[in-house]
Design a protein around this motif. Structure first.
Motif, PDB file in Angstrom:
ATOM      1  N   ARG A   1       0.803  -1.240   0.000  1.00  0.00           N
ATOM      2  CA  ARG A   1       0.000   0.000   0.000  1.00  0.00           C
ATOM      3  C   ARG A   1       0.831   1.283   0.000  1.00  0.00           C
ATOM      4  O   ARG A   1       0.318   2.366   0.292  1.00  0.00           O
ATOM      5  N   CYS A   2       2.132   1.194  -0.336  1.00  0.00           N
ATOM      6  CA  CYS A   2       2.965   2.403  -0.420  1.00  0.00           C
ATOM      7  C   CYS A   2       3.496   2.575  -1.837  1.00  0.00           C
ATOM      8  O   CYS A   2       3.950   1.613  -2.462  1.00  0.00           O
ATOM      9  N   LEU A   3       3.470   3.827  -2.314  1.00  0.00           N
ATOM     10  CA  LEU A   3       4.049   4.130  -3.628  1.00  0.00           C
ATOM     11  C   LEU A   3       5.566   4.044  -3.527  1.00  0.00           C
ATOM     12  O   LEU A   3       6.157   4.514  -2.554  1.00  0.00           O
ATOM     13  N   THR A   4       6.196   3.452  -4.548  1.00  0.00           N
ATOM     14  CA  THR A   4       7.659   3.307  -4.504  1.00  0.00           C
ATOM     15  C   THR A   4       8.371   4.226  -5.490  1.00  0.00           C
ATOM     16  O   THR A   4       9.567   4.432  -5.388  1.00  0.00           O
ATOM     17  N   SER A   5       7.640   4.777  -6.483  1.00  0.00           N
ATOM     18  CA  SER A   5       8.354   5.488  -7.558  1.00  0.00           C
ATOM     19  C   SER A   5       8.321   7.005  -7.425  1.00  0.00           C
ATOM     20  O   SER A   5       9.036   7.692  -8.126  1.00  0.00           O
ATOM     21  N   PHE A   6       7.472   7.553  -6.558  1.00  0.00           N
ATOM     22  CA  PHE A   6       7.491   9.006  -6.361  1.00  0.00           C
ATOM     23  C   PHE A   6       6.927   9.365  -4.985  1.00  0.00           C
ATOM     24  O   PHE A   6       6.363   8.527  -4.293  1.00  0.00           O
ATOM     25  N   ASP A   7       7.114  10.627  -4.636  1.00  0.00           N
ATOM     26  CA  ASP A   7       6.863  11.086  -3.277  1.00  0.00           C
ATOM     27  C   ASP A   7       5.400  11.516  -3.110  1.00  0.00           C
ATOM     28  O   ASP A   7       4.988  12.555  -3.629  1.00  0.00           O
ATOM     29  N   LEU A   8       4.619  10.723  -2.374  1.00  0.00           N
ATOM     30  CA  LEU A   8       3.201  11.039  -2.187  1.00  0.00           C
ATOM     31  C   LEU A   8       3.016  12.314  -1.367  1.00  0.00           C
ATOM     32  O   LEU A   8       2.170  13.158  -1.687  1.00  0.00           O
ATOM     33  N   GLU A   9       3.819  12.488  -0.313  1.00  0.00           N
ATOM     34  CA  GLU A   9       3.673  13.676   0.554  1.00  0.00           C
ATOM     35  C   GLU A   9       3.854  14.958  -0.244  1.00  0.00           C
ATOM     36  O   GLU A   9       3.096  15.915  -0.104  1.00  0.00           O
ATOM     37  N   GLU A  10       4.889  14.966  -1.096  1.00  0.00           N
ATOM     38  CA  GLU A  10       5.160  16.155  -1.915  1.00  0.00           C
ATOM     39  C   GLU A  10       3.967  16.420  -2.858  1.00  0.00           C
ATOM     40  O   GLU A  10       3.529  17.562  -3.022  1.00  0.00           O
ATOM     41  N   THR A  11       3.425  15.336  -3.446  1.00  0.00           N
ATOM     42  CA  THR A  11       2.305  15.475  -4.385  1.00  0.00           C
ATOM     43  C   THR A  11       1.074  16.036  -3.675  1.00  0.00           C
ATOM     44  O   THR A  11       0.395  16.930  -4.187  1.00  0.00           O
ATOM     45  N   LEU A  12       0.794  15.550  -2.461  1.00  0.00           N
ATOM     46  CA  LEU A  12      -0.369  16.043  -1.713  1.00  0.00           C
ATOM     47  C   LEU A  12      -0.178  17.507  -1.316  1.00  0.00           C
ATOM     48  O   LEU A  12      -1.112  18.317  -1.388  1.00  0.00           O
ATOM     49  N   ALA A  13       1.048  17.854  -0.933  1.00  0.00           N
ATOM     50  CA  ALA A  13       1.325  19.241  -0.537  1.00  0.00           C
ATOM     51  C   ALA A  13       1.116  20.187  -1.720  1.00  0.00           C
ATOM     52  O   ALA A  13       0.497  21.247  -1.584  1.00  0.00           O
ATOM     53  N   ARG A  14       1.599  19.790  -2.894  1.00  0.00           N
ATOM     54  CA  ARG A  14       1.420  20.641  -4.078  1.00  0.00           C
ATOM     55  C   ARG A  14      -0.053  20.742  -4.466  1.00  0.00           C
ATOM     56  O   ARG A  14      -0.522  21.775  -4.914  1.00  0.00           O
ATOM     57  N   ALA A  15      -0.800  19.654  -4.287  1.00  0.00           N
ATOM     58  CA  ALA A  15      -2.232  19.667  -4.614  1.00  0.00           C
ATOM     59  C   ALA A  15      -2.968  20.668  -3.716  1.00  0.00           C
ATOM     60  O   ALA A  15      -3.813  21.435  -4.187  1.00  0.00           O
ATOM     61  N   ARG A  16      -2.633  20.682  -2.431  1.00  0.00           N
ATOM     62  CA  ARG A  16      -3.284  21.630  -1.496  1.00  0.00           C
ATOM     63  C   ARG A  16      -2.955  23.060  -1.891  1.00  0.00           C
ATOM     64  O   ARG A  16      -3.829  23.938  -1.899  1.00  0.00           O
ATOM     65  N   GLU A  17      -1.693  23.273  -2.254  1.00  0.00           N
ATOM     66  CA  GLU A  17      -1.240  24.610  -2.666  1.00  0.00           C
ATOM     67  C   GLU A  17      -1.996  25.082  -3.910  1.00  0.00           C
ATOM     68  O   GLU A  17      -2.524  26.186  -3.948  1.00  0.00           O
ATOM     69  N   LEU A  18      -2.061  24.204  -4.924  1.00  0.00           N
ATOM     70  CA  LEU A  18      -2.699  24.580  -6.199  1.00  0.00           C
ATOM     71  C   LEU A  18      -4.196  24.821  -6.031  1.00  0.00           C
ATOM     72  O   LEU A  18      -4.793  25.596  -6.773  1.00  0.00           O
ATOM     73  N   ALA A  19      -4.808  24.170  -5.055  1.00  0.00           N
ATOM     74  CA  ALA A  19      -6.249  24.331  -4.835  1.00  0.00           C
ATOM     75  C   ALA A  19      -6.556  25.617  -4.064  1.00  0.00           C
ATOM     76  O   ALA A  19      -7.722  26.019  -3.969  1.00  0.00           O
ATOM     77  N   GLY A  20      -5.545  26.268  -3.542  1.00  0.00           N
ATOM     78  CA  GLY A  20      -5.730  27.422  -2.666  1.00  0.00           C
ATOM     79  C   GLY A  20      -6.692  28.458  -3.206  1.00  0.00           C
ATOM     80  O   GLY A  20      -7.676  28.822  -2.553  1.00  0.00           O
ATOM     81  N   GLY A  21      -6.447  28.954  -4.419  1.00  0.00           N
ATOM     82  CA  GLY A  21      -7.278  30.012  -5.005  1.00  0.00           C
ATOM     83  C   GLY A  21      -8.712  29.568  -5.195  1.00  0.00           C
ATOM     84  O   GLY A  21      -9.659  30.303  -4.897  1.00  0.00           O
ATOM     85  N   LEU A  22      -8.886  28.331  -5.660  1.00  0.00           N
ATOM     86  CA  LEU A  22     -10.237  27.803  -5.901  1.00  0.00           C
ATOM     87  C   LEU A  22     -10.986  27.625  -4.587  1.00  0.00           C
ATOM     88  O   LEU A  22     -12.186  27.857  -4.500  1.00  0.00           O
ATOM     89  N   LEU A  23     -10.257  27.249  -3.543  1.00  0.00           N
ATOM     90  CA  LEU A  23     -10.869  26.968  -2.242  1.00  0.00           C
ATOM     91  C   LEU A  23     -11.485  28.229  -1.645  1.00  0.00           C
ATOM     92  O   LEU A  23     -12.617  28.202  -1.156  1.00  0.00           O
ATOM     93  N   ALA A  24     -10.768  29.345  -1.715  1.00  0.00           N
ATOM     94  CA  ALA A  24     -11.271  30.597  -1.136  1.00  0.00           C
ATOM     95  C   ALA A  24     -12.621  30.944  -1.760  1.00  0.00           C
ATOM     96  O   ALA A  24     -13.581  31.308  -1.075  1.00  0.00           O
TER      97      ALA A  24
END
Ligand SMILES: [Zn+2]
Length: 452
Positions: free
Chosen positions: A418-441
């Protein structure tokens, strides 16, 4: 010397069950799959493979169900960033007031991270190949190459200017450049993807058809998704969307029609004769109240029907295991017959048929020697999957994507326990939260007004 005389293989995966999805639909229990690098070399009873092979690595799942990796035949991966932005609306209001305005502001960076977010979700729920239609397809391909999943990508083409390439002519050039860039890539295929008959002129569709032929690839588009689309097409061109494509000479084996919900009997006959394929997206069709595709009838006529989730904004997930469950149940209630679309057929749609509609049947879709090692393992050691009488039944009606334990694509382990081995999930989730910022407001401002 226990390994004396045994053939060396790079990997042996063993499990309580192996569903091969080969033409005989063979099942082995317990069973195993042997791989040499990216390729499957043997599938069979556990004892037989253990006696014959000396593996460099063993992945042992005594309570595992091994099956072919799933194939999502239609999605818009980066829309994972729009999940839950707008729900419970009619299709035209949803598209025109929410999705198109949000998409008019996106760029390559947004699509790259949105695709990585979607790939994380897909890999963790057993999908090993996805078909993507979106803007900035070059950035989709970049995310695919980095994560190691398999994909058919394509730039969405229409008559109006795109935030990526500008005018339609530049979109054709962009698609052609993509075809050239990825011509020999082991994991990426490029398809030509006009959006729909209501957003593309006949001239644009013909140019797309020529390009698909030139690069010997698929022509993929939304087709007959709603009754309104059919009425509008009839008023404008004097033909149904299927009839319109037939007249343009585009109804052939290259065509993959997304949705194909509203089909007349004549449409179905034309389609069956064309050898084209269908990507059925039941959850999106239900959520947008588009209608129910005549899947059982199409399958009876020999049309290969695959399964897709559509974009996350109209589903709202990329879980193909849930989609199999929905597809089977929706046809049962539609036909008022519980015997139609049984569990093995639902799995066939998400594997064998997916490969066939994409022209990938010589590479993936089943656990067969000679095909690539695209494999998922389901963890059966759980209350909702114990005891097990029928592995097809559990996979389609009881499991969800969260039960996927391990996933291989092209012989490479991309999910382990159940863990991804080829890329960083934490980094991907952090960027997703950042990119959603404007839409969220903006969304939070709107939520209050809906409470009444
Ligand atoms: Zn779609």
């Amino acid at each position: 010397m226990a390994n004396l005389g045994k053939e060396p293989v790079s990997l042996l995966i063993t499990g309580a069950w192996v569903l091969t999805m080969n033409p005989q639909q063979e099942v082995f229990s317990p069973g195993a799959v042997a791989l040499v690098d990216d390729q499957i070399v043997a599938v069979g009873p556990l004892a037989e493979l253990q006696a014959r092979y000396a593996p460099a690595q063993v992945l042992d799942y005594p309570q595992g169900l091994i099956a072919p990796g799933l194939i999502n035949a239609h999605t818009h991966a980066a829309m994972a960033l729009f999940r839950g932005l707008a729900d419970d609306l009619p299709l035209d209001e949803w598209l025109n007031n929410y999705i198109f305005p949000a998409e008019s502001r996106i760029n390559g960076d947004f699509v790259y991270w949105g695709t990585k977010l979607a790939v994380a979700e897909m890999l963790l729920s057993g999908t090993t190949t996805f078909t993507d239609m979106y803007l900035f397809a070059g950035d989709v391909a970049r995310a695919v190459a980095e994560t190691g999943i398999r994909a058919v990508v394509g730039e969405v083409l229409y008559d109006f200017p795109s935030p990526n390439y500008g005018p339609p002519a530049a979109g054709l050039k962009y698609s052609e450049d993509l075809c050239r860039t990825y011509q020999d890539h082991p994991l990426i295929q490029v398809a030509i993807q006009p959006h729909a008959v209501y957003t593309c002129s006949p001239e644009l569709l013909l140019q797309c058809g020529e390009l698909a032929e030139k690069y010997d690839t698929r022509l993929i588009m939304h087709l007959s998704e709603t009754p309104q689309e059919v009425r509008d097409c009839q008023a404008k061109y004097g033909a149904t969307p299927v009839g319109h494509l037939y007249r343009l000479g585009l109804l052939n084996h290259r065509l993959l029609a997304d949705h194909a919900v509203e089909l007349s009997v004549a449409d179905r006959m034309l389609f069956a004769a064309s050898r084209g394929g269908v990507a059925h997206c039941p959850e999106s069709n239900m959520k947008l109240a588009s209608g129910i595709a005549p899947v059982v009838d199409l399958l009876k006529r020999g049309v290969p029907v695959a399964l897709g989730t559509d974009g996350c904004a109209s589903n709202n997930n990329l879980d193909l295991i849930q989609e199999m469950d929905t597809a089977a149940k929706l046809q049962k209630v539609h036909c008022q017959d519980p015997t139609v679309l049984p569990a093995p057929t639902a799995l066939k749609m998400a594997t064998v048929n997916g490969a066939r509609v994409l022209g990938l049947q010589d590479q993936v879709g089943a656990l067969v020697p000679g095909l690539k090692g695209d494999i998922m393992v389901i963890d059966l050691d759980q209350p909702h999957l114990t005891p097990l009488y029928d592995p097809y039944s559990h996979l389609v009606y009881a499991a969800t994507g969260a039960d996927v334990q391990t996933v291989l694509v092209h012989g490479r382990v991309l999910v382990q326990d159940r863990c991804l081995t080829s890329f960083d999930l934490e980094e991907t989730l952090a960027r997703a939260r950042e990119l959603a910022g404007g839409l969220l407001a903006k969304k939070v401002g709107n939520l209050a007004s809906r409470l009444g």
